[in-house]
Design a protein around this motif. Sequence first.
Motif, PDB file in Angstrom:
ATOM      1  N   PHE A 109       0.824  -1.221   0.000  1.00  0.00           N
ATOM      2  CA  PHE A 109       0.000   0.000   0.000  1.00  0.00           C
ATOM      3  C   PHE A 109       0.851   1.261   0.000  1.00  0.00           C
ATOM      4  CE2 PHE A 109       0.140   2.293   4.026  1.00  0.00           C
ATOM      5  CZ  PHE A 109       0.842   1.424   4.849  1.00  0.00           C
ATOM      6  N   LYS A 110       2.107   1.139   0.370  1.00  0.00           N
ATOM      7  CA  LYS A 110       2.957   2.335   0.452  1.00  0.00           C
ATOM      8  C   LYS A 110       3.096   3.038  -0.893  1.00  0.00           C
ATOM      9  CE  LYS A 110       5.335   1.147   4.705  1.00  0.00           C
ATOM     10  NZ  LYS A 110       4.721  -0.157   5.104  1.00  0.00           N
ATOM     11  N   ASP A 120       9.462  -3.000   2.679  1.00  0.00           N
ATOM     12  CA  ASP A 120       8.473  -2.371   1.793  1.00  0.00           C
ATOM     13  C   ASP A 120       8.711  -0.886   1.514  1.00  0.00           C
ATOM     14  OD1 ASP A 120       7.230  -4.799   1.657  1.00  0.00           O
ATOM     15  OD2 ASP A 120       5.801  -4.352   3.259  1.00  0.00           O
ATOM     16  N   PRO A 179      -4.202  -3.219   9.478  1.00  0.00           N
ATOM     17  CA  PRO A 179      -2.943  -3.795   9.993  1.00  0.00           C
ATOM     18  C   PRO A 179      -1.964  -2.652  10.262  1.00  0.00           C
ATOM     19  CG  PRO A 179      -3.602  -4.814   7.896  1.00  0.00           C
ATOM     20  CD  PRO A 179      -4.469  -3.618   8.091  1.00  0.00           C
ATOM     21  N   THR A 180      -1.520  -2.528  11.503  1.00  0.00           N
ATOM     22  CA  THR A 180      -0.852  -1.288  11.904  1.00  0.00           C
ATOM     23  C   THR A 180       0.558  -1.521  12.415  1.00  0.00           C
ATOM     24  OG1 THR A 180      -3.010  -0.449  12.530  1.00  0.00           O
ATOM     25  CG2 THR A 180      -1.129   0.771  13.330  1.00  0.00           C
ATOM     26  N   GLY A 181       1.456  -0.587  12.039  1.00  0.00           N
ATOM     27  CA  GLY A 181       2.818  -0.598  12.557  1.00  0.00           C
ATOM     28  C   GLY A 181       3.124   0.771  13.140  1.00  0.00           C
ATOM     29  N   ASN A 182       3.370   1.724  12.233  1.00  0.00           N
ATOM     30  CA  ASN A 182       3.730   3.076  12.635  1.00  0.00           C
ATOM     31  C   ASN A 182       2.521   3.985  12.849  1.00  0.00           C
ATOM     32  OD1 ASN A 182       5.933   4.557  13.346  1.00  0.00           O
ATOM     33  ND2 ASN A 182       6.867   4.516  11.322  1.00  0.00           N
ATOM     34  N   PHE A 183       1.297   3.454  12.786  1.00  0.00           N
ATOM     35  CA  PHE A 183       0.051   4.188  12.997  1.00  0.00           C
ATOM     36  C   PHE A 183      -0.223   5.218  11.893  1.00  0.00           C
ATOM     37  CE2 PHE A 183      -3.191   6.591  15.452  1.00  0.00           C
ATOM     38  CZ  PHE A 183      -3.887   5.534  16.007  1.00  0.00           C
ATOM     39  N   GLY A 184       0.448   5.074  10.727  1.00  0.00           N
ATOM     40  CA  GLY A 184       0.223   6.041   9.657  1.00  0.00           C
ATOM     41  C   GLY A 184      -1.073   5.764   8.919  1.00  0.00           C
ATOM     42  N   ASP A 185      -1.218   4.524   8.451  1.00  0.00           N
ATOM     43  CA  ASP A 185      -2.378   4.169   7.640  1.00  0.00           C
ATOM     44  C   ASP A 185      -3.680   4.369   8.424  1.00  0.00           C
ATOM     45  OD1 ASP A 185      -3.439   3.282   5.304  1.00  0.00           O
ATOM     46  OD2 ASP A 185      -2.854   1.176   5.552  1.00  0.00           O
ATOM     47  N   SER A 212       6.540  -5.895   8.436  1.00  0.00           N
ATOM     48  CA  SER A 212       6.302  -4.451   8.339  1.00  0.00           C
ATOM     49  C   SER A 212       5.517  -3.922   9.532  1.00  0.00           C
ATOM     50  CB  SER A 212       5.574  -4.123   7.040  1.00  0.00           C
ATOM     51  OG  SER A 212       6.353  -4.549   5.954  1.00  0.00           O
ATOM     52  N   HIS A 260       0.138  -9.694   6.718  1.00  0.00           N
ATOM     53  CA  HIS A 260      -0.278  -8.421   7.329  1.00  0.00           C
ATOM     54  C   HIS A 260      -1.795  -8.269   7.247  1.00  0.00           C
ATOM     55  CE1 HIS A 260       3.890  -7.983   5.983  1.00  0.00           C
ATOM     56  NE2 HIS A 260       4.065  -7.153   6.993  1.00  0.00           N
ATOM     57  N   THR A 272      -2.844  -4.689   2.821  1.00  0.00           N
ATOM     58  CA  THR A 272      -1.703  -3.778   2.701  1.00  0.00           C
ATOM     59  C   THR A 272      -0.573  -4.320   1.816  1.00  0.00           C
ATOM     60  OG1 THR A 272      -0.903  -4.633   4.826  1.00  0.00           O
ATOM     61  CG2 THR A 272      -2.107  -2.558   4.871  1.00  0.00           C
ATOM     62  N   ALA A 273      -0.553  -5.612   1.551  1.00  0.00           N
ATOM     63  CA  ALA A 273       0.479  -6.153   0.652  1.00  0.00           C
ATOM     64  C   ALA A 273      -0.109  -7.264  -0.205  1.00  0.00           C
ATOM     65  CB  ALA A 273       1.676  -6.682   1.444  1.00  0.00           C
TER      66      ALA A 273
HETATM   67  C1  LIG Z   1       4.088  -0.416   6.310  1.00  0.00           C
HETATM   68  C2  LIG Z   1       3.170  -1.577   6.339  1.00  0.00           C
HETATM   69  C3  LIG Z   1       2.187  -1.721   7.357  1.00  0.00           C
HETATM   70  C4  LIG Z   1       2.062  -0.770   8.517  1.00  0.00           C
HETATM   71  O1  LIG Z   1       1.593   0.503   8.108  1.00  0.00           O
HETATM   72  P1  LIG Z   1       1.705   1.755   9.110  1.00  0.00           P
HETATM   73  O2  LIG Z   1       1.252   2.930   8.310  1.00  0.00           O
HETATM   74  O3  LIG Z   1       3.159   1.851   9.504  1.00  0.00           O
HETATM   75  O4  LIG Z   1       0.825   1.477  10.280  1.00  0.00           O
HETATM   76  C5  LIG Z   1       1.317  -2.806   7.258  1.00  0.00           C
HETATM   77  N1  LIG Z   1       1.410  -3.705   6.260  1.00  0.00           N
HETATM   78  C6  LIG Z   1       2.337  -3.608   5.275  1.00  0.00           C
HETATM   79  C7  LIG Z   1       2.394  -4.644   4.206  1.00  0.00           C
HETATM   80  C8  LIG Z   1       3.251  -2.539   5.278  1.00  0.00           C
HETATM   81  O5  LIG Z   1       4.176  -2.448   4.282  1.00  0.00           O
END
Ligand SMILES: *Cc1c(COP(=O)(O)O)cnc(C)c1O
Length: 466
Positions: free
Chosen positions: A111-112, A143, A253-259, A307, A386, A410-411
């Motif tokens: 998704f990036k 990613d 699906p969250t990592g950095n809380f951006g999405d 991710s 993810h 997201t992927a």
């Molecule tokens: C970056 C990423 C995330 C996390 O997104 P955030 O915006 O960091 O929360 C989730 N899934 C995939 C496949 C990613 O590349």
Amino acid sequence: MKYVSTRGNAPSLDFEGVTLAGLASDGGLYVPEAWPRFSEAEIAAMAGLSYVELAVKVMLPFVTPSLTEDELRALCTRAYGRFAHQAVTPLAQFDQQHWLLELFHGPTLAFKDVALQLLGRLFEHFLAKREDHLTIVGATSGDTGSAAIDAVAGRERVDIFMLHPDGRVSDVQRRQMTTVLAPNVHNIAIDGSFDDAQAMVKRMFVDSHMTGRFRISAVNSINWARLMAQVVYYFAAALQLGAPQRKVAFSVPTGNFGDVFAGYVAAQMGLPIERLIVATNVNDILHRALSTGDYSAGTVTPTAAPSMDIQVSSNFERLLFDVGGRDGKALAEQMAGFESTKAMQLTNAQREGAAALFTSARADANDMVQAMAWAHEKCGQVIDPHTAIGLHAARAAEIDPAIPVVTLATAHPAKFRDAVERATGTRPTLPGRMGDLFERAEQYERLPGDYDAVRDFIEAHATPSA
Ligand SMILES: *Cc1c(COP(=O)(O)O)cnc(C)c1O
């Protein structure tokens, strides 16, 4: 639109300024001074627009006056023309209630791309106007690196130096970076871990010898323009499922809380969102913060969803600022406490403000495998690890059955084909547009895990700022 820092002590900037700056000078993150808001009638009138026209409607209030409507449209047309699906972010269906928002049709299968394809063009546009040059320096565990490289390859006025830990990214991820042979793309494999690479990048941002010669910038999701571009697909999905007359829930699906913060922005703009479900893996700092108020970082556990293997979620600060009364001075103190102890308690206002819209859930390895298997066996959908974490959280959230729940995919499953094959017995194939990835020539520099070696390489290959 003017932008202010979450820590209240940096100059307010326009859209052009925040796009080129990334982080604010007081260490905070930029947010709009106020949320633009659409009426129900204005949202209803967006139904049926193409993705590009919808993107122009949703983003125009944020970019004015730095870009005209025509300039924004031209940039979006080029960015989203690179997607392999006409709808850019199409919806698919799991069952009566659950939907899948496919965000992986961009050039690097995650998704990036949705945000970075636009960001690369924004950089080029603003730098041409200023006759300046940008040096992007980043570290990646997968990613972000490939999406950023694709977004700026061959562009004038930008060089990119992307560090990855030698031998510790998947072969698909490495090849997506190292087979891009444009002269402004420099891949560096570091002898060391991702954290070693990240530490070198952080050091370069405060190395006055380097910052004096080059305009050094980052491309991670602290950049406001990335979040802004992600707001659009929440509108796109909700409109297709009956908004604004019908509410919709999203699981992210969250990592950095951006999405997921982009979903929060969509809600502030008037999109009727029932719930935002924050899905984490066992690296669950956000789940703990949202369910108990305890925001404390542990050590990162590697999972099949790399991710999301994150312990400190940079963009959470933006939410804490907005729901905590937009008090930059108080937040600066709270964050300074967190930076020294790696732990903090949310205030009551922050907890209640977050609870009004967010729910959270955590998925362990077994939950993830079961979600992948359910999607495959019951719905004929192959999903990546993810996305599986998002689907697990969506099904666990007990949302009113009358409300559609959209899980963000997201992927692409082929990006993590070993994990998908283990869970479903099916090995996803790379989409046709990736077909010759394993035949293409690779080019990258191998450097020791030594700051001076990396700095000398970048200094020798980058273009000084104007
Ligand atoms: C970056 C990423 C995330 C996390 O997104 P955030 O915006 O960091 O929360 C989730 N899934 C995939 C496949 C990613 O590349």
